[in-house]
Write a protein that holds these residues in place. Sequence first.
Motif, PDB file in Angstrom:
ATOM      1  N   ASP A  65    -138.052  22.631  52.259  1.00 41.95           N
ATOM      2  CA  ASP A  65    -138.372  21.255  52.674  1.00 41.95           C
ATOM      3  C   ASP A  65    -139.293  20.697  51.927  1.00 41.95           C
ATOM      4  O   ASP A  65    -139.365  19.608  51.747  1.00 41.95           O
ATOM      5  CB  ASP A  65    -138.567  21.272  54.176  1.00 41.95           C
ATOM      6  N   HIS A  66    -140.443  21.550  51.365  1.00 41.61           N
ATOM      7  CA  HIS A  66    -141.425  21.047  50.516  1.00 41.61           C
ATOM      8  C   HIS A  66    -140.736  20.345  49.223  1.00 41.61           C
ATOM      9  O   HIS A  66    -141.153  19.291  49.021  1.00 41.61           O
ATOM     10  CB  HIS A  66    -142.492  22.075  50.383  1.00 41.61           C
ATOM     11  N   SER A  67    -139.960  21.062  48.569  1.00 41.89           N
ATOM     12  CA  SER A  67    -139.629  20.573  47.191  1.00 41.89           C
ATOM     13  C   SER A  67    -138.528  19.618  47.530  1.00 41.89           C
ATOM     14  O   SER A  67    -138.662  18.252  46.710  1.00 41.89           O
ATOM     15  CB  SER A  67    -138.771  21.622  46.795  1.00 41.89           C
ATOM     16  N   SER A  68    -137.973  19.454  48.742  1.00 39.96           N
ATOM     17  CA  SER A  68    -136.937  18.310  48.939  1.00 39.96           C
ATOM     18  C   SER A  68    -138.013  16.894  49.241  1.00 39.96           C
ATOM     19  O   SER A  68    -137.351  16.152  48.782  1.00 39.96           O
ATOM     20  CB  SER A  68    -136.166  18.830  50.229  1.00 39.96           C
ATOM     21  N   ALA A  69    -138.840  17.253  50.035  1.00 36.27           N
ATOM     22  CA  ALA A  69    -139.545  16.119  50.334  1.00 36.27           C
ATOM     23  C   ALA A  69    -140.277  15.411  48.918  1.00 36.27           C
ATOM     24  O   ALA A  69    -140.110  14.155  48.712  1.00 36.27           O
ATOM     25  CB  ALA A  69    -141.032  16.410  51.120  1.00 36.27           C
ATOM     26  N   ILE A  70    -140.615  16.319  47.999  1.00 32.19           N
ATOM     27  CA  ILE A  70    -141.005  15.707  46.618  1.00 32.19           C
ATOM     28  C   ILE A  70    -140.147  14.953  45.820  1.00 32.19           C
ATOM     29  O   ILE A  70    -140.380  14.050  45.433  1.00 32.19           O
ATOM     30  CB  ILE A  70    -141.695  16.989  45.823  1.00 32.19           C
ATOM     31  N   VAL A  71    -138.796  15.772  46.003  1.00 30.30           N
ATOM     32  CA  VAL A  71    -137.650  14.914  45.211  1.00 30.30           C
ATOM     33  C   VAL A  71    -137.358  13.633  45.877  1.00 30.30           C
ATOM     34  O   VAL A  71    -137.286  12.563  45.142  1.00 30.30           O
ATOM     35  CB  VAL A  71    -136.603  15.941  44.989  1.00 30.30           C
ATOM     36  N   ARG A 105    -139.793  11.725  47.380  1.00 32.10           N
ATOM     37  CA  ARG A 105    -140.640  10.816  47.191  1.00 32.10           C
ATOM     38  C   ARG A 105    -140.297  10.249  45.763  1.00 32.10           C
ATOM     39  O   ARG A 105    -140.499   9.195  45.277  1.00 32.10           O
ATOM     40  CB  ARG A 105    -141.875  11.431  47.282  1.00 32.10           C
ATOM     41  N   GLY A 106    -139.660  11.110  44.890  1.00 38.71           N
ATOM     42  CA  GLY A 106    -139.634  10.837  43.320  1.00 38.71           C
ATOM     43  C   GLY A 106    -138.692   9.859  43.195  1.00 38.71           C
ATOM     44  O   GLY A 106    -138.634   8.915  42.370  1.00 38.71           O
ATOM     45  N   LEU A 107    -137.527   9.925  44.091  1.00 42.28           N
ATOM     46  CA  LEU A 107    -136.369   8.894  43.970  1.00 42.28           C
ATOM     47  C   LEU A 107    -137.055   7.476  44.671  1.00 42.28           C
ATOM     48  O   LEU A 107    -136.498   6.654  44.223  1.00 42.28           O
ATOM     49  CB  LEU A 107    -135.213   9.348  45.037  1.00 42.28           C
ATOM     50  N   THR A 108    -137.797   7.859  45.639  1.00 45.77           N
ATOM     51  CA  THR A 108    -138.496   6.523  46.140  1.00 45.77           C
ATOM     52  C   THR A 108    -139.331   5.656  45.087  1.00 45.77           C
ATOM     53  O   THR A 108    -139.257   4.504  44.833  1.00 45.77           O
ATOM     54  CB  THR A 108    -139.231   6.724  47.452  1.00 45.77           C
ATOM     55  N   VAL A 109    -140.039   6.364  44.195  1.00 45.90           N
ATOM     56  CA  VAL A 109    -140.959   6.003  43.194  1.00 45.90           C
ATOM     57  C   VAL A 109    -140.057   5.323  42.032  1.00 45.90           C
ATOM     58  O   VAL A 109    -140.329   4.207  41.722  1.00 45.90           O
ATOM     59  CB  VAL A 109    -141.866   7.096  42.511  1.00 45.90           C
ATOM     60  N   LYS A 126    -143.262  15.463  37.503  1.00 38.55           N
ATOM     61  CA  LYS A 126    -143.766  16.484  36.647  1.00 38.55           C
ATOM     62  C   LYS A 126    -144.969  16.911  37.275  1.00 38.55           C
ATOM     63  O   LYS A 126    -145.460  18.159  37.127  1.00 38.55           O
ATOM     64  CB  LYS A 126    -144.074  15.956  35.363  1.00 38.55           C
ATOM     65  N   SER A 127    -145.788  16.136  37.915  1.00 34.14           N
ATOM     66  CA  SER A 127    -147.171  16.347  38.356  1.00 34.14           C
ATOM     67  C   SER A 127    -147.161  17.140  39.539  1.00 34.14           C
ATOM     68  O   SER A 127    -148.253  18.079  39.990  1.00 34.14           O
ATOM     69  CB  SER A 127    -147.780  15.258  38.732  1.00 34.14           C
ATOM     70  N   HIS A 128    -145.668  17.178  40.158  1.00 33.30           N
ATOM     71  CA  HIS A 128    -145.521  18.346  41.302  1.00 33.30           C
ATOM     72  C   HIS A 128    -144.793  19.634  40.996  1.00 33.30           C
ATOM     73  O   HIS A 128    -144.156  20.255  41.721  1.00 33.30           O
ATOM     74  CB  HIS A 128    -144.826  17.781  42.256  1.00 33.30           C
ATOM     75  N   ASN A 129    -144.940  19.948  39.434  1.00 31.20           N
ATOM     76  CA  ASN A 129    -144.234  20.963  38.801  1.00 31.20           C
ATOM     77  C   ASN A 129    -142.584  21.105  38.982  1.00 31.20           C
ATOM     78  O   ASN A 129    -142.054  22.193  39.526  1.00 31.20           O
ATOM     79  CB  ASN A 129    -144.906  22.234  39.364  1.00 31.20           C
ATOM     80  N   VAL A 130    -141.828  20.091  39.202  1.00 28.91           N
ATOM     81  CA  VAL A 130    -140.451  20.085  39.428  1.00 28.91           C
ATOM     82  C   VAL A 130    -139.910  20.462  38.156  1.00 28.91           C
ATOM     83  O   VAL A 130    -140.575  19.872  36.975  1.00 28.91           O
ATOM     84  CB  VAL A 130    -139.986  18.807  39.990  1.00 28.91           C
ATOM     85  N   ASP A 134    -124.835  11.338  40.729  1.00 30.53           N
ATOM     86  CA  ASP A 134    -123.707  11.833  40.984  1.00 30.53           C
ATOM     87  C   ASP A 134    -123.892  13.451  41.135  1.00 30.53           C
ATOM     88  O   ASP A 134    -122.857  14.082  41.794  1.00 30.53           O
ATOM     89  CB  ASP A 134    -122.492  11.597  40.159  1.00 30.53           C
ATOM     90  N   GLN A 135    -124.696  14.044  40.446  1.00 32.51           N
ATOM     91  CA  GLN A 135    -124.884  15.455  40.670  1.00 32.51           C
ATOM     92  C   GLN A 135    -126.010  15.858  41.686  1.00 32.51           C
ATOM     93  O   GLN A 135    -126.274  17.087  41.688  1.00 32.51           O
ATOM     94  CB  GLN A 135    -125.406  15.990  39.161  1.00 32.51           C
ATOM     95  N   ARG A 136    -126.571  14.892  42.341  1.00 34.03           N
ATOM     96  CA  ARG A 136    -127.550  15.319  43.429  1.00 34.03           C
ATOM     97  C   ARG A 136    -126.683  15.904  44.764  1.00 34.03           C
ATOM     98  O   ARG A 136    -125.486  15.666  44.825  1.00 34.03           O
ATOM     99  CB  ARG A 136    -128.164  13.969  44.082  1.00 34.03           C
ATOM    100  N   ARG A 137    -127.707  16.932  45.135  1.00 36.57           N
ATOM    101  CA  ARG A 137    -127.291  17.792  46.199  1.00 36.57           C
ATOM    102  C   ARG A 137    -126.943  16.522  47.444  1.00 36.57           C
ATOM    103  O   ARG A 137    -127.922  15.505  47.508  1.00 36.57           O
ATOM    104  CB  ARG A 137    -128.152  18.552  46.860  1.00 36.57           C
ATOM    105  N   LYS A 138    -126.272  16.627  48.184  1.00 38.11           N
ATOM    106  CA  LYS A 138    -125.955  15.803  49.450  1.00 38.11           C
ATOM    107  C   LYS A 138    -126.899  16.243  50.464  1.00 38.11           C
ATOM    108  O   LYS A 138    -127.103  17.339  51.003  1.00 38.11           O
ATOM    109  CB  LYS A 138    -124.509  15.889  50.052  1.00 38.11           C
ATOM    110  N   ALA A 139    -127.654  15.082  51.089  1.00 33.13           N
ATOM    111  CA  ALA A 139    -128.603  15.414  52.222  1.00 33.13           C
ATOM    112  C   ALA A 139    -127.797  15.988  53.480  1.00 33.13           C
ATOM    113  O   ALA A 139    -126.636  15.353  53.779  1.00 33.13           O
ATOM    114  CB  ALA A 139    -129.552  14.378  52.643  1.00 33.13           C
ATOM    115  N   PRO A 140    -128.181  16.835  54.117  1.00 33.69           N
ATOM    116  CA  PRO A 140    -127.512  17.182  55.499  1.00 33.69           C
ATOM    117  C   PRO A 140    -127.697  16.186  56.711  1.00 33.69           C
ATOM    118  O   PRO A 140    -128.653  15.463  56.542  1.00 33.69           O
ATOM    119  CB  PRO A 140    -128.072  18.570  56.025  1.00 33.69           C
ATOM    120  N   HIS A 141    -126.649  15.892  57.255  1.00 34.31           N
ATOM    121  CA  HIS A 141    -126.735  14.974  58.167  1.00 34.31           C
ATOM    122  C   HIS A 141    -126.960  15.528  59.696  1.00 34.31           C
ATOM    123  O   HIS A 141    -127.028  16.345  60.111  1.00 34.31           O
ATOM    124  CB  HIS A 141    -125.058  14.250  58.570  1.00 34.31           C
TER     125      HIS A 141
END
Length: 74
Positions: A24-30, A32-36, A50-54, A67-74
Amino acid sequence: MNVTLVQSLESAVPTMLFQQRHDDHSSAIVERGLTVQSSFNTVCAIEYLKSHNVDPKVIERVLLHPDQRRKAPH
């Protein structure tokens, strides 16, 4: 090469590529990256991730290949 081994490797590939994220932590960072990226630009999103070591491969996939992103669970 053993036919059974080849078949098992072939059937495993899609599963490995599209596994759901369980961190969940990595998911939240990603997320937020998409929001940025959508709020500012891709360069800012790259720097944020990069600053969050992704992993660079993950950064490339999520920012440049939606198109290669994982689908978010509903």
